[in-house]
Motif scaffolding. Structure first.
Motif, mmCIF file in Angstrom:
data_model
loop_
_atom_site.group_PDB
_atom_site.id
_atom_site.type_symbol
_atom_site.label_atom_id
_atom_site.label_comp_id
_atom_site.label_asym_id
_atom_site.label_seq_id
_atom_site.Cartn_x
_atom_site.Cartn_y
_atom_site.Cartn_z
ATOM 1 N N PHE A 189 1.132 -1.323 0.357
ATOM 2 C CA PHE A 189 -0.196 -0.333 0.303
ATOM 3 C C PHE A 189 0.153 1.173 0.049
ATOM 4 O O PHE A 189 0.319 2.290 -0.449
ATOM 5 C CB PHE A 189 -1.013 -0.481 1.201
ATOM 6 N N GLY A 230 -3.671 -3.755 8.832
ATOM 7 C CA GLY A 230 -4.777 -3.139 7.648
ATOM 8 C C GLY A 230 -5.528 -1.800 8.951
ATOM 9 O O GLY A 230 -5.867 -1.096 7.992
ATOM 10 N N LEU A 231 -6.268 -2.554 10.221
ATOM 11 C CA LEU A 231 -7.006 -1.592 11.060
ATOM 12 C C LEU A 231 -5.493 -0.103 11.002
ATOM 13 O O LEU A 231 -6.131 0.485 11.336
ATOM 14 C CB LEU A 231 -7.085 -1.835 12.125
ATOM 15 N N ILE A 275 -3.036 0.518 8.594
ATOM 16 C CA ILE A 275 -3.285 1.792 7.347
ATOM 17 C C ILE A 275 -4.605 2.616 7.494
ATOM 18 O O ILE A 275 -4.484 3.517 7.046
ATOM 19 C CB ILE A 275 -2.944 0.856 6.224
ATOM 20 N N HIS A 276 -6.035 2.253 7.684
ATOM 21 C CA HIS A 276 -7.147 2.997 8.167
ATOM 22 C C HIS A 276 -7.192 3.743 8.955
ATOM 23 O O HIS A 276 -7.195 5.343 8.644
ATOM 24 C CB HIS A 276 -8.232 1.968 8.300
ATOM 25 N N LEU A 277 -6.482 3.799 9.775
ATOM 26 C CA LEU A 277 -6.607 5.278 10.366
ATOM 27 C C LEU A 277 -5.338 5.841 10.560
ATOM 28 O O LEU A 277 -5.046 6.763 10.924
ATOM 29 C CB LEU A 277 -6.163 4.474 11.891
ATOM 30 N N GLY A 315 -2.454 5.176 8.008
ATOM 31 C CA GLY A 315 -2.174 5.781 6.669
ATOM 32 C C GLY A 315 -0.916 4.552 7.145
ATOM 33 O O GLY A 315 -0.181 3.848 7.325
ATOM 34 N N THR A 361 1.656 3.552 10.144
ATOM 35 C CA THR A 361 1.701 2.029 10.377
ATOM 36 C C THR A 361 3.414 1.303 10.009
ATOM 37 O O THR A 361 3.386 0.447 11.618
ATOM 38 C CB THR A 361 0.824 1.107 9.224
#
Length: 409
Positions: free
Chosen positions: A37, A163-164, A166-168, A170, A174
């Motif tokens: 990502f 994943g969490l 990255i959502h919160l 970036g 992370t």
């Protein structure tokens, strides 16, 4: 009677090492999720090429495993583990800072992926040679089960954590959160015994180390059989890594079905790992290795069929056989190879396995349908399963067996 109970317990040094491995595996999994990502976010123009470059850069260090295995044999394990985890944590934190500031070039990302793969391979070779020195021979299978459970179980949580985050935060954030987790193994080494390298004093010679590792394997029918199966498994797994997303997209719901596929494989692996200790109480490791091979053959045949639910079921069975074989084969090879050569043998095995991964990627890229491709791989795995009884008979004729250790006086 007073010494019987402690003999059944794993020592504190092993649990310290295990805790460090678990924390580091958790951080590694989050980094594994973040890197693709990060490549897409920072270099959208390159797209899939940037992601492919990151994956390739992280895989190349496997070919250097013979050199790293030689280091694991000769240098003190505490220093190697602390160095590998500490430098990795520093590199991940630096990349996270550059990413959050928007100044992370693609070359730096590729360098991070390569360095992370290199140091991870060094830590794996060092740990594989260290564990037999920390526990009694009778507890080796249990220790390897716990160690493999940490290496394969912690990523299940780590992928979700990644994943969490990255959502919160970036991808860059992370990496910053993952760095202290990776440092866990470096901190754990402070409580490990100050063991010298098993082959201390010998000069590191990469080509000679590779040849020596391969020579030890060649002299042992069991190690040769384990090497052949490991090579084929790595080829099969890379074929599945490429074909499974395409299969789920063509015949299923795409990403959700592929995520379920990967989770079912991981769950099966954990179940196989958990079964080793109780099964080893009734059957020998050689019998478990033979049975695990046929479990993998049965699962590979499931991938010949096309319905997505069948692939899910085959994924569970494949993971079960993989977890069972991983622990049993690792323990058996540690028993066969003498102390001071384990790192070199593990390095040679990992180098050959890298060729298997390359072959698998090449096969998956061929314009050949998935059912015939998986049928051919099933046949190859079946032939290799048939070689195990032959290897056992040949090993019984070997005198003395490779790596024979005299009883302690």
């Amino acid at each position: 009677m007073t010494n019987a109970a402690p003999a059944l317990r794993l020592p504190r040094a092993f649990w310290t090492y295990w805790a460090g491995v678990t924390l580091t595996a958790l951080g590694d999994a989050a980094v594994y999720v973040a890197l693709p990502f990060l490549a897409l976010a920072t270099h959208p123009a390159e797209g899939a090429g940037a992601v492919g470059g990151v994956v390739l850069a992280g895989s190349l260090p496997r070919f250097l495993a013979p050199l790293l295995g030689g280091l694991a044999d000769r240098l003190a394990p505490r220093g190697l583990l602390a160095f590998s985890a500490g430098l990795r944590a520093l590199a991940v934190a630096a990349a996270g800072l550059l990413a959050t500031s928007g100044t992370l070039p693609l070359a730096a990302l590729l360098a991070l992926a390569f360095l992370n793969g290199l140091l991870s391979t060094l830590a794996y070779a060092t740990g594989s040679a260290l564990v037999p020195r920390l526990v009694a021979p009778s507890l080796l299978a249990r220790a390897n089960s716990l160690n493999s459970g940490a290496l394969m179980g912690a990523p299940l949580l780590g992928y979700g954590l990644g994943g969490l985050l990255i959502h919160l935060l970036g991808a860059g954030g992370t990496l910053l959160v993952s760095a202290p987790l990776i440092l866990g193994l470096a901190l754990a080494t402070l409580a490990l015994p100050a063991l010298a390298g098993a082959g201390a004093g010998e000069r590191v010679q990469p080509l000679a180390d590779l040849l020596e590792g391969l020579c030890v394997i060649r002299r042992s029918p069991l190690l040769l059989a384990l090497l052949g199966m490991s090579f084929a498994l790595n080829a099969a797994m890379n074929v599945m890594n490429v074909r499974a997303p395409l299969h789920m997209t063509a015949l299923g719901r795409g990403a959700p079905d592929y995520a379920a596929f990967e989770m079912l494989i991981s769950g099966g692996v954990l179940a196989g790992i958990a079964l080793v200790t109780p099964l080893a109480a009734r059957w020998s490791l050689d019998a478990l290795i033979g049975g695990g091979r046929w479990v993998l053959v049965a699962s590979a045949l499931g991938f010949v069929l096309t319905p997505v639910p069948v692939w899910w079921g085959a994924a569970v069975v494949f993971g079960l056989g993989l977890g069972l074989l991983e622990v049993a084969a690792t323990t058996r090879s540690q028993q066969i190879v003498p102390d001071g050569l384990r790192g070199r043998v593990i390095g040679a095995l990992m180098g050959v396995n890298a060729l298997g991964l390359t072959l698998g990627a090449a096969l998956a890229a061929r314009p050949l349908g998935t059912p015939p491709l998986m049928l051919g791989l099933s046949g190859a795995l079946a032939l290799l399963a048939l070689t195990w009884p032959l290897a056992l008979r040949a090993n019984r004729r070997t005198a003395p067996p490779v790596g024979h250790v005299r009883p302690a006086e």
